[in-house]
Design an enzyme around this catalytic site. Structure first.
Site, PDB file in Angstrom:
ATOM      1  CD  GLU A 160      85.136 -12.779 -16.157  1.00 35.55           C
ATOM      2  OE1 GLU A 160      85.488 -11.725 -16.705  1.00 35.55           O
ATOM      3  OE2 GLU A 160      85.859 -13.798 -16.108  1.00 35.55           O
ATOM      4  CB  CYS A 191      84.007  -4.346 -16.355  1.00 32.70           C
ATOM      5  SG  CYS A 191      83.855  -5.475 -17.742  1.00 32.70           S
TER       6      CYS A 191
END
Lengths: 490, 478
Positions: A221, A256
């Site tokens: 990720e 993010c």
């Protein structure tokens, strides 16, 4: 608490011992049963409930994270994930029947989810609670033994995990290993059945290279520059609010899925900048340094990094709002920039901070080209009422996820897989996808001894050959029926 | 081929992909239909290539490669539209106006490495998936099956869109050059050793990979009572060992696990069936090349292993032929029992009780498949729950390859990433979540400045349920 080893050798031995213990535990099938998994998930819920204050304090110590954010984005999401798993686990653990076709007639088939074994979860510093526990919960629900290595850049949370995990969870199968780069290297030398990593692409490459030695599958990720396209045909007031809270209300831009930069039309730019300025003032006051609702920059390394982005020649004069900073407090004010050069650092690297560049284009569609020249981000956002534009955006933008007219909400929907594509990562999780990420989907085919096909086997007599040949010209179904020798008679 | 040339080739593919041509439903359908035509029109050429490379009989080729491919293409054609459609996702609150869906999109330009044992099947099956998903493709077939590689290099450009699908022939050097370039996915079928190199190279570009590897696939044979059941079982065992490419198959049976009381029956039946099936040499493939021939003969050189041979054992280096060979209880630490055999040697390991097979398999690397011939439901359940493998099949072998509804792929040392049927489509796609919200509903305490009162309110609301909280965030609760 696992103290940091005195030398690489002792750290290596210690880690080997831990992994050996977990592997024994898994081989003895301790983690496989439904009851064990449920007990651990319930224990995590208890841990969150009883130690919430400690967790909030750790988040404040590591990140100066406002209470509201800590509660909304970390505590409640983990709690929700646990509750969903507890509710659905029994159902997800059941074998899933699948249809079988004439090819294998007569037969029955199903897909069984089985645990992978001993898995490693490496989490980052920006959401140290959420991004540690959400994957760990998935691993446990899928029946694995798990080692968590929390980020050393969020030391309070790391230490807290190391302390409370043994108090609530089955220590023979779930462990925390603290440390930095050298401990991580030692961990990566072990054999894992899966490695789950959240962090930046540079480390992602190192992780995948290490995993390749043992052919370990990975979930990465990562991040990217999440763009926000703002069309003039939108409700500017609402859009500005959502953008501001999605940027500075998410760990002060250190997330993010937070907007990295905005693209809008030249004609609309001024209005947008003003709307953002007004919203920033409404949310964080005239002097944002005084606001209690902003996380700080996590440490001086990142502070230096961000000031470098701001102070680059050709960039520093593009600041249209903010720009103030305070080194001792690790504070940088919410900053807007207008049209920094595309080859500047701030437009090449993931910002991960409270700086928001705004690029302007002639036509709003031009923004799609800009986005596609960059690497694929984890998320891409568009604010518009124009349905055609929305459709074009969805079709042409390749990204982890797309959200129209809002920011970051995709993380809260457990029915959507959360993950990247290209540079933003591989694999996904959340909800059932967490369970799947840590499972092997084993196909099970059961045939009886009836329905035997002579044509399958040699000797390939002329008659069999002719049979196959004739059926070749017929329908494939007839052919396969013949291969299965049904309803064939010799 | 020069690496500069490769660079340009891949750039051409990327331009084709960026143009959007490969995303079109009609393009994908046309390619699949062309593939079907290739399989139908060039069948004789395929038979010839496989005979040259591996001495395969054309019935075997049809059964294991061509026939399976035809089925797969038709399955993809039947389902493509469904697979390509966006799927609505349940938003927990039926919150209008707010919607979520998953939109499948192609990854881009993908690289496929196929292996030599089913050179046509293992090249075209992933191509079917990659094209269905809308990608541009480079295929590098194995140089160890040169006639098949040549066939693919010659015919794929004749049937498929040359600007979007390319075949690049070559050996290790070409493979390495290809791995230096950036791909959106790499799909590899082959050995563990090469897989490690591929994954390390992919890591440099963060390219996701799918690795279809092998392992020692055991066949567990329970004591079956009926003579008919025994016959069918052994037919299937023989068919599952020597049928696919003379044992050179990742899902072929590697060795047997049998109760020692039942072993003599099994051995006799095996011998009889081998005799009955392989009346002519042409019904069994040859060993692919001298290197593998020597590898296999060396397995038999070990004296303790040679002693355990009960049937077969003769080898002919000129024709690269090794007779179907059965061994009983070779030492467990010999190479033949620690490495994947990939050839026509069949060790039989006897156990005191058949249940012991579970302990035997524990701690050994997870294979691509486990086969078990048994009518005992309890034993079946134990095997499913207590062993791990890519897949598990009962009372037959190898045939799971033809089943589109269970995913085909390994776990642990046998690899990761699954394909066949819709799993192929998914393997080469990115399923992109798309959420749409409207501007109409707004709720103020989502936004700063935050205070105790707002937080308290949140907590209170949250106690009712998480969904209530999400409602709140989405601005639908006031």
């Amino acid at each position: 608490m696992e103290a940091v080893g005195k030398g690489v050798d002792s750290a290596s031995e210690r880690v080997e011992e831990i992994v050996g213990e977990l592997r024994r535990s898994f081989t003895e099938r301790r983690t496989v049963g439904y009851e064990w998994r449920v007990a651990q998930l319930k224990a995590i819920l208890r841990m969150i409930e009883e130690r919430e204050a400690d967790f909030m304090a750790a988040l404040y110590s590591d990140l100066s994270k406002p209470q509201m954010e800590a509660f909304l984005h970390e505590i409640s999401l983990v709690r929700a994930a646990c509750e969903l798993l507890l509710k659905e686990l029994k159902h997800w653990m059941k074998p899933q029947k699948v249809p079988t076709k004439i090819t294998t007639f007569p037969s029955s088939a199903c897909i069984v989810s089985e645990p992978l074994g001993v898995v490693l979860v490496i989490s980052p510093w920006n959401y140290p609670f959420l991004l540690s526990l959400e994957p760990v919960i998935g691993a446990i629900a899928a029946g694995n033994a798990v080692v968590l290595k929390p980020s050393e850049v969020a030391p309070a949370m790391s230490a807290l995990f190391a302390k409370v995990f043994p108090e609530y969870l089955d220590n023979s199968s779930i462990r925390v290993v603290e440390g930095g780069a050298s401990e991580t290297t030692v961990l990566l030398e072990q054999k894992w059945d899966k490695i789950f990593f959240t962090g930046n692409p540079k480390i992602g490459r190192i992780i995948m290279t290490a995993a390749a030695k043992n052919l370990t599958p990975v979930v990465l990720e990562l991040g990217g520059k999440a763009p926000v396209v703002v069309d003039s045909n939108c409700d500017l007031k609402v859009a500005a609010k959502r953008i501001v809270v999605g940027k500075w209300g998410c760990n002060n831009g250190q997330a993010c899925v937070s907007p990295d930069y905005i693209i809008t039309t030249k004609s609309f730019a001024l209005q947008l900048v003003n709307a953002l300025k007004n919203t920033l003032e409404a949310f964080y006051g005239k002097d944002p340094l005084e606001s209690k609702d902003l996380s700080r920059i996590v440490n001086s390394n990142h502070f230096e990094r961000l000031t470098r982005l701001l102070d680059e020649v050709e960039v520093s004069d593009k600041v249209v709002h903010g720009g103030q900073r305070n080194k001792e407090l690790l504070f940088i004010a919410p900053t807007l920039l207008l049209d920094p050069p595309l080859d500047s650092l701030i437009m090449q690297e993931e910002i991960f901070g409270p700086l928001l560049p705004i690029l302007t284009v002639d036509k709003v569609e031009d923004s799609f080209d800009i986005i596609n020249t960059g690497t694929k981000p984890l998320a891409a956002y568009l604010f518009t009422k124009n349905k055609k534009l929305q459709k074009k955006f969805v079709m042409t933008t390749s990204t982890g996820a797309i959200l129209i007219n809002d920011i970051a909400l995709q993380i809260a929907n457990p029915n959507l897989p959360f993950g990247g594509v290209g540079e933003s990562g591989m694999g996904s999780y959340h909800g059932k996808f967490s369970f799947d990420a840590f499972s092997h989907k084993k196909g099970v085919l059961v045939r009886g001894f009836g329905g035997e096909a002579r044509a399958r086997y040699p000797p390939y007599t002329p008659m069999k050959q002719k049979l196959l040949r004739n059926l070749l010209n017929g329908s494939i179904v007839a052919l396969i029926l013949a291969l299965m020798g049904w309803p064939w008679r010799e | 081929m020069e690496s500069v040339g490769l660079d340009l080739l891949v750039e051409e593919l990327r331009d084709t992909f960026e143009s959007g041509k490969t995303r079109d439903f009609s393009w994908r359908k046309a390619q699949l239909k062309s593939l079907l035509k290739l399989l139908e029109e060039k069948e004789e050429d395929i038979f010839m290539a496989l005979y040259k490379d591996l001495g395969k009989h054309h019935c075997e080729v049809f059964r294991d490669e061509v026939g399976v491919l035809i089925k797969s293409v038709n399955y993809a054609l039947d389902n493509l539209k469904t697979w390509m459609a966006a799927k609505k996702v349940y938003v927990p609150l039926a919150a209008i106006p707010s919607s979520a869906e998953m939109v499948p999109e192609p990854l881009g330009v993908v690289l496929l490495f196929s292996s030599w044992n089913f050179p046509i099947g293992l090249s075209l099956e992933p191509i079917i998936g990659a094209i269905s998903a809308g990608n541009a493709v480079v295929l590098k077939p194995s140089e160890i099956a040169p006639a098949s590689s040549e066939f693919l290099a010659k015919n794929i450009p004749l049937y498929l869109d040359n600007k979007a699908v390319k075949v690049i022939q070559g050996g290790k050097r070409v493979g390495e050059q290809l791995l230096e370039l950036k791909w959106d996915k790499i799909f590899f079928t082959g050995s563990n050793r090469v897989a490690r190199t591929i994954m390390s190279a992919a890591a440099k570009h963060l390219t996701p990979v799918a690795l279809e590897l092998g392992g020692k696939c055991p066949a567990i044979i329970d004591s079956l009572s009926g003579s008919r059941d025994r016959k069918v079982a052994i037919d299937r065992v023989v068919g599952g060992k020597w049928g696919p490419c003379c044992g050179q198959a990742c899902i072929g049976i590697d060795y047997l696990l049998v109760e020692e009381k039942f072993a003599p029956v099994v051995i006799e039946l095996l011998k009889a069936t081998i005799k009955r099936f392989y009346t002519k040499r042409e019904y069994i493939s040859k060993i692919v090349n001298m290197q593998h021939f020597q590898r296999l003969s060396n397995l038999l050189k070990d004296p303790a292993v040679a002693e355990s041979i009960v049937c077969g054992g003769s080898i002919d280096s000129e024709t690269l032929f090794i007779e179907p060979t059965i061994l009983v209880n070779p030492p467990l630490d010999s190479d033949i029992m620690t490495e994947e055999i990939f050839g026509p040697l069949l060790p039989i390991i006897t156990l005191k009780k058949i249940d012991d097979c579970i302990r035997f398999l524990r701690g050994r690397p997870k294979p691509l498949a486990i086969y078990a011939f048994t009518n005992n439901e309890k034993f079946r359940k134990r095997l499913i729950e207590e062993t791990s493998s890519g897949c598990i099949a009962f009372n037959d072998a190898v045939i799971q390859y033809a089943c589109d509804t269970i995913a085909f792929g390994g776990v642990g040392q046998s690899g990761f990433g699954q394909y066949h049927g819709k799993f192929s489509f998914e393997l080469f796609s990115h399923s992109k979540p798309v959420l749409r919200r409207s501007f109409l509903t707004e709720f103020s305490f989502r936004y700063p400045p935050w205070n105790e009162r707002k937080l308290k309110f949140m907590r209170l609301l949250y106690r009712f349920d998480y969904f209530g909280l999400v409602l709140l965030i989405l601005g639908l609760k006031r």
